[in-house]
Design an enzyme around this catalytic site. Structure first.
Site, mmCIF file in Angstrom:
data_model
loop_
_atom_site.group_PDB
_atom_site.id
_atom_site.type_symbol
_atom_site.label_atom_id
_atom_site.label_comp_id
_atom_site.label_asym_id
_atom_site.label_seq_id
_atom_site.Cartn_x
_atom_site.Cartn_y
_atom_site.Cartn_z
ATOM 1 N N GLY A 125 5.690 2.942 -7.508
ATOM 2 C CA GLY A 125 6.173 3.589 -8.451
ATOM 3 C C GLY A 125 7.621 4.924 -8.022
ATOM 4 C CG ASP A 126 6.649 7.629 -4.940
ATOM 5 O OD1 ASP A 126 6.083 8.158 -6.448
ATOM 6 O OD2 ASP A 126 5.959 7.271 -4.280
ATOM 7 C CB ALA A 127 10.353 2.137 -4.615
#
Ligand code: 26A
Length: 337
Positions: free
Chosen positions: A291-293
């Protein structure tokens, strides 16, 4: 070509202690993210002593900022957070340096750097965080000459919802500055517990946020906390967030990811939401940081002037790339996205 630090990010710098084998015993609930209470403290010792551990730079915003830098020219991203004076901090500085993210850490003497026990079970991951120095971040760190220059020069500012557990005051400084200076302030809900238990903090900062990220469980938690009529209708929830009060510098965009299901895009005042299918990843190594990527890819592409549709495509590619790696990292040597 080099950047001008167009993107700044703020969050909890954490060193991930990632364990694979026997994880079920350590953390019972897959795919959750929690703050460690006293009852969780034995986990860190257990992970370190009884499991094969990989230490990797983590922290949700920090991961996203590294991923944004991946698609941007050198010197485009800078990151604020608080660490201790120890090797855990040094490992994160090195990881950021390797990937071109400028670390602007506030150093808290006498408090260890935060860490996150990451337990991988199949395609799921559970996170248990001991914030340590990260929760001692104070707003005066944003008043230093270096920070002020970065804050004033940026076009985008990004924050993990996790930071709201302790850092609302500092977050509001960035959010209000953004609103007053035509900057895009972006927030990621980060975890269901933020929408559930830090709903008041989230509601205070959302009006200043022009770009909002979340996944399906976070959207559902938001819907429950706000007593929306249908807590499963992701498109309606995304549109509700997009249309909620806005004091920011731009119309609000909301992006909800849903694992391998299509990504949902809602825009303020929009008549209907759009969906973007996700390319299935065949060889999942671990989903930590996906999700961060994704958020980092969207931010990086947006900073580079791409449309939101193109930016979502870059985000999906980086999310997939991250899932193919061990830990919240992307492929090196760099692949073209
Ligand atoms: C306050 N909490 C619970 C947290 C986090 C966190 N980052 C900031 N604050 N709990 C887990 N993470 C990070 O999330 C990444 C995956 O999305 C982990 O360090 C992990 O790298």
């Amino acid at each position: 070509m080099t950047g001008q630090y167009e993107l700044i990010a703020i969050g909890n710098p954490l060193l991930d202690m990632q364990a694979r084998d026997g994880g079920e015993e350590l953390l019972k609930k897959a795919n959750d993210a929690i703050l460690a209470g006293p009852e969780h403290m034995p986990i860190y010792k257990d992970v370190a002593e009884n499991h094969q551990v990989t230490y990797i730079a983590g922290g949700a915003s920090q991961n996203a900022a590294r991923c944004a830098q991946y698609v941007l020219p050198a010197n485009s991203t800078a990151y604020f957070g608080a660490v201790g004076e120890d090797d855990l901090a040094q490992q994160q500085r090195s990881a950021n340096e390797r990937e071109g993210l400028k670390s602007v850490y506030q150093v808290i003497k006498g408090t260890p750097t935060g860490s996150c026990a990451v337990v991988i079970t199949g395609h799921h991951r559970s996170l248990c965080t001991n914030l340590g120095a990260a929760e001692k971040f104070t707003k005066d760190h944003l008043e230093t000459a270096e920070a002020q220059q970065l804050i004033k020069g940026a076009k985008y500012a990004y924050m993990e919802g996790y930071f709201l557990t302790h850092g609302l005051e500092s977050a509001m400084i960035l959010a209000k500055h953004a609103a007053e200076n035509k900057q895009i302030f972006s927030i990621n809900i980060s975890a269901p517990f933020i929408a559930q238990f830090f709903s008041a903090q989230l509601d205070e900062i959302l009006p200043y946020s022009s770009l909002v990220f979340g996944n399906e469980t976070e959207a559902e938690a938001y819907a429950e906390a706000h007593k929306l009529p249908n807590t499963k209708d992701l498109a309606a929830i995304a549109q509700h967030i997009a249309d909620s009060p806005n004091k920011s510098a731009a119309k609000r965009t909301v992006i909800i990811t849903h694992g391998a299901e299509p990504t949902i895009l809602a825009q303020e005042g929009g008549k209907e939401t759009k969906t973007f299918p996700v390319q299935k990843v065949e060889d999942i190594v671990d989903t930590n940081g996906a999700g961060d990527a994704f958020a980092g890819g969207v931010l990086g592409a947006s900073v580079a002037g791409k449309s939101i549709e193109e930016a979502i495509s870059v985000g999906q590619k980086l999310g997939a790339m991250c899932i193919g790696q061990n830990g919240p990292v992307l492929a090196f040597p760099k692949q073209k996205v």
